[in-house]
Design a protein around this motif. Structure first.
Motif, PDB file in Angstrom:
ATOM      1  N   LYS A   1      -3.644   3.767  -8.477  1.00 33.71           N
ATOM      2  CA  LYS A   1      -2.641   4.704  -8.969  1.00 33.71           C
ATOM      3  C   LYS A   1      -1.359   4.463  -8.197  1.00 33.71           C
ATOM      4  O   LYS A   1      -1.292   4.702  -6.995  1.00 33.71           O
ATOM      5  CB  LYS A   1      -3.098   6.150  -8.794  1.00 33.71           C
ATOM      6  N   ILE A   2      -0.379   3.940  -8.917  1.00 35.46           N
ATOM      7  CA  ILE A   2       0.948   3.770  -8.328  1.00 35.46           C
ATOM      8  C   ILE A   2       1.579   5.154  -8.261  1.00 35.46           C
ATOM      9  O   ILE A   2       1.454   5.944  -9.203  1.00 35.46           O
ATOM     10  CB  ILE A   2       1.805   2.802  -9.172  1.00 35.46           C
ATOM     11  N   LYS A   3       2.246   5.455  -7.164  1.00 34.01           N
ATOM     12  CA  LYS A   3       2.851   6.778  -6.989  1.00 34.01           C
ATOM     13  C   LYS A   3       3.751   7.107  -8.175  1.00 34.01           C
ATOM     14  O   LYS A   3       4.575   6.306  -8.591  1.00 34.01           O
ATOM     15  CB  LYS A   3       3.651   6.832  -5.689  1.00 34.01           C
ATOM     16  N   GLY A   4       3.530   8.288  -8.761  1.00 29.05           N
ATOM     17  CA  GLY A   4       4.329   8.744  -9.891  1.00 29.05           C
ATOM     18  C   GLY A   4       3.887   8.192 -11.236  1.00 29.05           C
ATOM     19  O   GLY A   4       4.537   8.450 -12.243  1.00 29.05           O
TER      20      GLY A   4
ATOM     21  N   LYS B   1       5.926   0.316 -15.870  1.00 25.09           N
ATOM     22  CA  LYS B   1       6.081   1.745 -16.157  1.00 25.09           C
ATOM     23  C   LYS B   1       6.814   2.436 -15.026  1.00 25.09           C
ATOM     24  O   LYS B   1       6.650   2.085 -13.873  1.00 25.09           O
ATOM     25  CB  LYS B   1       4.706   2.389 -16.361  1.00 25.09           C
ATOM     26  N   LYS B   2       7.601   3.415 -15.383  1.00 23.17           N
ATOM     27  CA  LYS B   2       8.328   4.182 -14.361  1.00 23.17           C
ATOM     28  C   LYS B   2       7.985   5.629 -14.461  1.00 23.17           C
ATOM     29  O   LYS B   2       7.655   6.158 -15.442  1.00 23.17           O
ATOM     30  CB  LYS B   2       9.819   3.990 -14.513  1.00 23.17           C
TER      31      LYS B   2
ATOM     32  N   PHE C   1       0.815  -1.210   0.000  1.00 23.03           N
ATOM     33  CA  PHE C   1       0.000   0.000   0.000  1.00 23.03           C
ATOM     34  C   PHE C   1       0.851   1.263   0.000  1.00 23.03           C
ATOM     35  O   PHE C   1       0.379   2.319  -0.402  1.00 23.03           O
ATOM     36  CB  PHE C   1      -0.976  -0.012   1.171  1.00 23.03           C
ATOM     37  N   ASN C   2       2.115   1.178   0.419  1.00 27.06           N
ATOM     38  CA  ASN C   2       3.000   2.340   0.366  1.00 27.06           C
ATOM     39  C   ASN C   2       3.338   2.735  -1.067  1.00 27.06           C
ATOM     40  O   ASN C   2       3.734   3.862  -1.320  1.00 27.06           O
ATOM     41  CB  ASN C   2       4.292   2.071   1.144  1.00 27.06           C
ATOM     42  N   ARG C   3       3.189   1.823  -2.022  1.00 29.51           N
ATOM     43  CA  ARG C   3       3.480   2.099  -3.443  1.00 29.51           C
ATOM     44  C   ARG C   3       2.344   2.839  -4.131  1.00 29.51           C
ATOM     45  O   ARG C   3       2.529   3.373  -5.215  1.00 29.51           O
ATOM     46  CB  ARG C   3       3.706   0.793  -4.205  1.00 29.51           C
ATOM     47  N   TYR C   4       1.166   2.831  -3.544  1.00 31.79           N
ATOM     48  CA  TYR C   4      -0.030   3.337  -4.213  1.00 31.79           C
ATOM     49  C   TYR C   4      -0.559   4.618  -3.581  1.00 31.79           C
ATOM     50  O   TYR C   4      -0.542   4.764  -2.368  1.00 31.79           O
ATOM     51  CB  TYR C   4      -1.151   2.287  -4.156  1.00 31.79           C
TER      52      TYR C   4
END
Length: 73
Positions: A34-37, A72-73, A4-7
């Protein structure tokens, strides 16, 4: 918690739960998040879940229809 820290947000909507036998089922859901970034995404996730005699999960495998979102990055 690490996942959950990634989102920024993550939501699952259950489509179906299919029993395989007394200790195993297939869980099908729509996943939105939504993944962060990254951009928002939607996906279909199938989870194969196996339980022990006490009803605790002993094996859990996720299968994603579209894995490109994770690259994706």
């Amino acid at each position: 918690r690490a996942m959950f820290n990634r989102y920024e947000f993550l939501q699952w909507t259950i489509i179906d739960i299919l029993p395989v036998n007394d200790k195993r089922c297939i869980h099908i859901c729509d996943s939105r998040g939504k993944i962060k970034g990254c951009d928002e995404y939607s996906n279909c996730v199938i989870t194969d879940i196996t339980f022990n005699e006490e009803g605790k999960i002993i094996c859990l495998s996720d299968y994603f229809k579209d894995t490109a979102v994770f690259c994706k990055k």
